[in-house]
Design an enzyme around this catalytic site. Structure first.
Site, PDB file in Angstrom:
ATOM      1  N   GLU A  31       0.894  -1.233  -0.015  1.00  0.00           N
ATOM      2  CA  GLU A  31       0.120  -0.081   0.022  1.00  0.00           C
ATOM      3  C   GLU A  31       0.766   1.153  -0.026  1.00  0.00           C
ATOM      4  O   GLU A  31       1.930   1.550   0.474  1.00  0.00           O
ATOM      5  CB  GLU A  31      -0.805   0.011   1.197  1.00  0.00           C
ATOM      6  CG  GLU A  31      -1.783   1.277   1.178  1.00  0.00           C
ATOM      7  CD  GLU A  31      -2.948   1.068   2.176  1.00  0.00           C
ATOM      8  OE1 GLU A  31      -3.695   2.076   2.558  1.00  0.00           O
ATOM      9  OE2 GLU A  31      -2.799   0.277   2.977  1.00  0.00           O
ATOM     10  N   ASN A  76      -6.588   1.504   2.829  1.00  0.00           N
ATOM     11  CA  ASN A  76      -7.460   2.928   2.878  1.00  0.00           C
ATOM     12  C   ASN A  76      -7.002   3.773   1.726  1.00  0.00           C
ATOM     13  O   ASN A  76      -7.691   4.747   1.285  1.00  0.00           O
ATOM     14  CB  ASN A  76      -7.129   3.504   4.183  1.00  0.00           C
ATOM     15  CG  ASN A  76      -7.971   2.613   5.408  1.00  0.00           C
ATOM     16  OD1 ASN A  76      -8.411   1.877   5.057  1.00  0.00           O
ATOM     17  ND2 ASN A  76      -7.281   3.021   6.637  1.00  0.00           N
ATOM     18  N   ASN A 178     -12.491  -1.193  -0.744  1.00  0.00           N
ATOM     19  CA  ASN A 178     -11.736  -1.695   0.395  1.00  0.00           C
ATOM     20  C   ASN A 178     -12.423  -1.290   1.569  1.00  0.00           C
ATOM     21  O   ASN A 178     -12.643   0.182   1.844  1.00  0.00           O
ATOM     22  CB  ASN A 178     -10.273  -1.180   0.343  1.00  0.00           C
ATOM     23  CG  ASN A 178      -9.612  -1.429   1.774  1.00  0.00           C
ATOM     24  OD1 ASN A 178      -9.110  -2.300   1.928  1.00  0.00           O
ATOM     25  ND2 ASN A 178      -9.491  -0.397   2.690  1.00  0.00           N
ATOM     26  N   GLU A 179     -12.907  -1.918   2.564  1.00  0.00           N
ATOM     27  CA  GLU A 179     -13.295  -1.835   3.992  1.00  0.00           C
ATOM     28  C   GLU A 179     -14.563  -0.398   3.924  1.00  0.00           C
ATOM     29  O   GLU A 179     -14.458   0.379   4.691  1.00  0.00           O
ATOM     30  CB  GLU A 179     -12.218  -1.098   4.874  1.00  0.00           C
ATOM     31  CG  GLU A 179     -11.243  -2.387   5.150  1.00  0.00           C
ATOM     32  CD  GLU A 179     -10.459  -1.956   6.257  1.00  0.00           C
ATOM     33  OE1 GLU A 179     -10.286  -0.683   6.845  1.00  0.00           O
ATOM     34  OE2 GLU A 179      -9.361  -2.758   6.716  1.00  0.00           O
ATOM     35  N   TYR A 250      -6.534  -7.902  12.536  1.00  0.00           N
ATOM     36  CA  TYR A 250      -5.337  -7.815  13.102  1.00  0.00           C
ATOM     37  C   TYR A 250      -5.334  -8.130  14.898  1.00  0.00           C
ATOM     38  O   TYR A 250      -6.472  -7.961  15.492  1.00  0.00           O
ATOM     39  CB  TYR A 250      -4.854  -6.384  13.213  1.00  0.00           C
ATOM     40  CG  TYR A 250      -4.826  -5.921  11.413  1.00  0.00           C
ATOM     41  CD1 TYR A 250      -3.495  -6.254  10.921  1.00  0.00           C
ATOM     42  CD2 TYR A 250      -5.828  -5.220  10.678  1.00  0.00           C
ATOM     43  CE1 TYR A 250      -3.360  -5.840   9.585  1.00  0.00           C
ATOM     44  CE2 TYR A 250      -5.521  -4.946   9.507  1.00  0.00           C
ATOM     45  CZ  TYR A 250      -4.372  -5.001   8.734  1.00  0.00           C
ATOM     46  OH  TYR A 250      -4.118  -4.860   7.299  1.00  0.00           O
ATOM     47  N   GLU A 298      -6.234  -9.099   4.282  1.00  0.00           N
ATOM     48  CA  GLU A 298      -5.466  -8.379   5.342  1.00  0.00           C
ATOM     49  C   GLU A 298      -5.504  -9.064   6.643  1.00  0.00           C
ATOM     50  O   GLU A 298      -6.442  -9.302   7.284  1.00  0.00           O
ATOM     51  CB  GLU A 298      -6.125  -6.945   5.569  1.00  0.00           C
ATOM     52  CG  GLU A 298      -5.814  -5.993   4.628  1.00  0.00           C
ATOM     53  CD  GLU A 298      -6.228  -4.520   4.961  1.00  0.00           C
ATOM     54  OE1 GLU A 298      -6.086  -4.105   6.155  1.00  0.00           O
ATOM     55  OE2 GLU A 298      -6.589  -3.738   3.955  1.00  0.00           O
ATOM     56  N   GLN A 358       1.662  -5.655   6.074  1.00  0.00           N
ATOM     57  CA  GLN A 358       2.151  -5.389   4.777  1.00  0.00           C
ATOM     58  C   GLN A 358       3.301  -6.272   4.129  1.00  0.00           C
ATOM     59  O   GLN A 358       3.838  -6.976   5.310  1.00  0.00           O
ATOM     60  CB  GLN A 358       2.099  -4.049   4.328  1.00  0.00           C
ATOM     61  CG  GLN A 358       0.769  -3.667   4.361  1.00  0.00           C
ATOM     62  CD  GLN A 358       0.624  -1.846   4.092  1.00  0.00           C
ATOM     63  OE1 GLN A 358       1.348  -1.448   3.315  1.00  0.00           O
ATOM     64  NE2 GLN A 358      -0.507  -1.358   4.196  1.00  0.00           N
TER      65      GLN A 358
END
Length: 509
Positions: A31, A76, A178-179, A250, A298, A358
């Site tokens: 990213e 993001n 994304n999200e 996470y 992720e 990442q």
């Protein structure tokens, strides 16, 4: 309270196969965030950089890590991304403000550089392109698709050719945003709003190429108040149009509760199984024979609480490539990380894509110093070993008995957490196992049925007398896997001892 230490036991049988491991399970994520790209993978003028600015030392570590699919450009970041900014002559590309990470994006590394980066990694590296469905929509998605994948003869494909890439990029795997369930996301939407937009985008992309593989946004995490209802609403719109739904998770140690942190894989397994149940419920309602796959695109250990404290104390003022989210991982983190890999492997029948978030510098297995060296974090080693010995194999069903202990967050959990993968060509078997006990070794016996193995090739462990030991710029090899003596295979039974707080790889041939 830990129960009295006793022997953990597993049974493996060649007849009980969960699934074949998709190479895409060992994907990662690049990213435009912090130093992942700039001074991470791309640093013109570095002694190890090639003529395009890619760092050769980092490329070597990425190949060693065994990364396959690479998701790009966010995260993001993608919800404000203008793909046109990232193509054409570098000197003509605009500088943009990125509200997602309050940074300045110079666009020196863009779409062509990303594809060239993947080609330098090797043939196993596959693009996974995320689309901006936050501030943009169907038109921009189709334009990017045409620029990237059409051979020639149209305005956008000819523009790519004029930019120096005659061959199309051939991107098959696309994320539909994304999200977008998250209020922090630029262009945040309700489930109904996003489901309709994702369906419209997917339908239009399939008119261009029906063989594309598409990922719909699932919940940003299972703690979201809309979790499961979001997936159900989105899939009701997109079920016949997409191939995967995404999951993000996470984990971090909170309030000194290390036993719960070490049991994080229990949460990951429950998350996976909940999303599978939701997908299958929607399929049943639609009377569809199709089975939606999961894209866990992720996942990692990430100390978000520390990042939030830092962000509140010192908000960024649009710097370029700031040092953000550069967590330095300990032995404890690596053991938890290994257990998350085991959870993904145990669900290889439904998890078809997974991306470690990442790849470099940002919560990453590889760290770099601008103008200086690159090195492996503790988490590098479990990923590299799993990628090397599990990719393309068959996950075997594990029937295990283990001593247990109580955790504050997940209740009673087994001290042994394990899986096993068989190579269908050679017949070799690799056992991946974690001992969650912080103080005591764990004896392990594995009974093997129908598996033509007769020799222990290797038993390695990642463990240390200091659970806080880390790899750093000053001491980059402080923590590495070490050989474990005394592991035997006799009369169809493997006997081993797992060190306290350890990630283990036992290879049988």
């Amino acid at each position: 309270m830990t129960r009295a230490v006793s022997t953990a036991r597993m049974t493996l049988d060649s007849a009980f196969v969960v699934a074949e491991v998709s190479p895409r399970l060992f994907g990662s994520f690049v990213e435009h965030l912090g130093r992942c790209v700039y001074t991470g993978i791309h640093e013109p003028g570095h002694p190890a950089a090639d003529e395009t600015g890619l760092r050769g030392d980092v490329l070597g570590l990425i190949r060693e890590l065994g990364v396959t699919t690479v998701r790009y450009p966010g995260g993001n970041f993608v919800s404000g991304y203008r793909w046109e900014d990232s193509v054409g002559p570098v000197e003509r590309r605009p500088r943009r403000l990125d509200p997602a990470w309050r940074s300045t994006e110079p666009n020196r590394f863009g779409l062509a550089e990303y594809v060239a980066f993947l080609r330098r990694i090797g043939p196993q590296a596959e693009p996974m392109m995320a689309l901006n469905l936050g501030t943009r929509g169907v038109t921009e998605a189709l334009e990017l698709l045409e620029y990237a994948n059409h051979p020639a003869g149209s305005e956008l494909s000819d523009r790519r050719v004029a930019h120096g890439d005659k061959a199309p990029y051939g991107i098959r795997l696309w994320c539909l945003g994304n999200e977008l369930d998250g209020p922090w996301q630029t262009g945040h939407k309700t489930a109904a709003e996003y489901g309709r937009l994702a369906a419209e985008t997917a339908r239009a992309m399939r008119q261009f190429d029906p063989e594309l593989e598409l990922v719909a946004c699932g919940s940003s995490n299972r703690g979201m108040p809309t979790f499961a209802a979001w997936e159900a609403t989105v899939l009701a719109e997109t079920y016949d149009l997409v191939d995967y739904v995404s999951l993000h998770a996470y984990y971090e140690e909170l309030d000194g509760d290390r036993d719960s942190f070490l049991a994080s894989a229990a949460d990951m397994e429950s998350f996976i199984e909940s999303v599978v149940a939701t997908c299958d419920h929607v399929g049943a309602r639609l009377k569809s024979a199709k089975r939606i796959g999961l894209s866990f695109d992720e996942w990692n250990v990430w100390y978000q609480s520390k990042w939030r404290e830092q962000a509140e104390a010192d908000p960024l003022d649009w710097p370029e490539a700031p040092r953000l989210l550069e967590d330095n991982y300990s032995v404890v983190d690596a053991v938890v990380f290994g257990s998350l890999l085991i959870a993904l492997l145990r669900h290889a029948d439904r998890v078809g894509v997974a991306c470690l978030a990442q790849l470099v510098n940002v919560i990453a297995p590889i760290m770099t110093e601008p103008g200086g060296p690159a090195w492996r974090q503790t988490t590098f080693h479990p990923f590299a070993q799993a990628a090397r010995y599990a990719r393309g194999g068959q996950v075997l069903h594990v029937a295990a008995e283990s001593p247990t202990h109580e955790t504050g967050k997940y209740g009673e959990v087994p001290l042994l957490y394990a899986t096993a993968v068989r190579d269908p060509e050679s017949g070799a078997v690799t056992v991946f196992a974690v001992n969650r006990d912080q103080r005591r070794p764990l004896p392990l016996e594995v009974v093997l049925h129908g598996l033509a193995v007769s020799e222990v090739v290797e038993h390695s462990a990642l463990a240390d007398a200091d659970p806080e030991a880390r790899n750093t710029l000053a001491d980059p090899d402080r923590v590495v896997p070490h050989p474990v003596p005394g592991t035997t295979l006799r009369d169809g039974t493997l006997s081993a001892v797992l060190e306290p707080l350890s990630w283990n790889v036992i290879r049988l041939s």
